[in-house]
Design a protein around this motif. Structure first.
Motif, short mmCIF file in Angstrom:
data_model
loop_
_atom_site.label_atom_id
_atom_site.label_comp_id
_atom_site.label_asym_id
_atom_site.label_seq_id
_atom_site.Cartn_x
_atom_site.Cartn_y
_atom_site.Cartn_z
N ASP A 9 11.42 -34.28 40.88
CA ASP A 9 10.28 -34.72 41.70
C ASP A 9 10.71 -35.36 43.01
N GLU A 10 12.00 -35.18 43.37
CA GLU A 10 12.56 -35.64 44.65
C GLU A 10 12.52 -37.16 44.78
N ARG A 11 12.82 -37.84 43.68
CA ARG A 11 12.93 -39.30 43.68
C ARG A 11 14.30 -39.68 43.17
N ILE A 37 13.74 -35.58 35.40
CA ILE A 37 12.37 -35.38 35.88
C ILE A 37 12.19 -36.07 37.24
N ALA A 38 12.70 -37.29 37.37
CA ALA A 38 12.60 -38.00 38.65
C ALA A 38 13.35 -37.24 39.74
N HIS A 87 13.12 -25.71 33.54
CA HIS A 87 13.53 -27.10 33.85
C HIS A 87 14.94 -27.12 34.42
N ASP A 89 7.66 -40.91 34.04
CA ASP A 89 8.79 -40.01 33.78
C ASP A 89 9.28 -40.19 32.34
N ARG A 96 17.31 -28.58 42.81
CA ARG A 96 17.24 -29.90 43.47
C ARG A 96 18.63 -30.45 43.73
N GLN A 102 6.75 -38.67 29.92
CA GLN A 102 6.82 -37.22 29.96
C GLN A 102 8.07 -36.72 29.23
#
Length: 133
Positions: free
Chosen positions: A37-39, A33-34, A115, A48, A122, A51
């Motif tokens: 989210d581009e982290r 998830i991170a 997902h 995160d 990404r 979630q």
């Protein structure tokens, strides 16, 4: 006011059948998830984690009967007799117009595919930027 129903947990994950997710499964999902989210996936947040936990385990279960508004006003005991065979009662949180198990599998599969596509997109972006190989 409409009662909020718990969300069901995942039945399959990345195309594989799934039992009860382990803390490692939840952490892996939080890192994904991170990353989406581009982290930095190594610095996932509590949001995160929460979630990921909700996605994999589902929402919180309904409160115990002692705390249910319908049961608070119970005024008499049940009388059970030998000839009383009982009756079928609806499952809590399930209504006639809700999705069946098959429909849940299809919608769950679509969510998981989305997902996976976001995660792969990404990773490809990072690979093109030279971030990961």
């Amino acid at each position: 006011m409409k009662e909020q129903k718990p969300t069901p947990g995942k039945i399959s994950l990345h195309g594989n059948g799934m039992g009860v997710p382990s803390p490692d499964d939840i952490e892996r999902r939080a890192r994904e998830i991170a990353l989406i989210d581009e982290r930095d996936p190594n610095e996932f947040t509590d949001t995160d984690w929460n979630q990921a936990r909700e996605e994999l385990l589902g929402g919180l279960a309904t409160p115990p009967p002692e705390e249910d508004d319908k049961n608070i006003k119970m005024e008499e005991e049940w009388e059970v007799t030998p000839d009383d065979h009982g009756r079928r009662v609806p499952r809590p949180g399930i209504e006639d117009d809700e999705e069946t198990v098959g429909e849940h599998l299809v919608s769950d599969g679509r969510e998981e595919a989305a997902h996976d596509q976001m995660l792969e997109a990404r990773r490809e972006e990072l690979e093109q930027e030279g971030g990961i190989t």
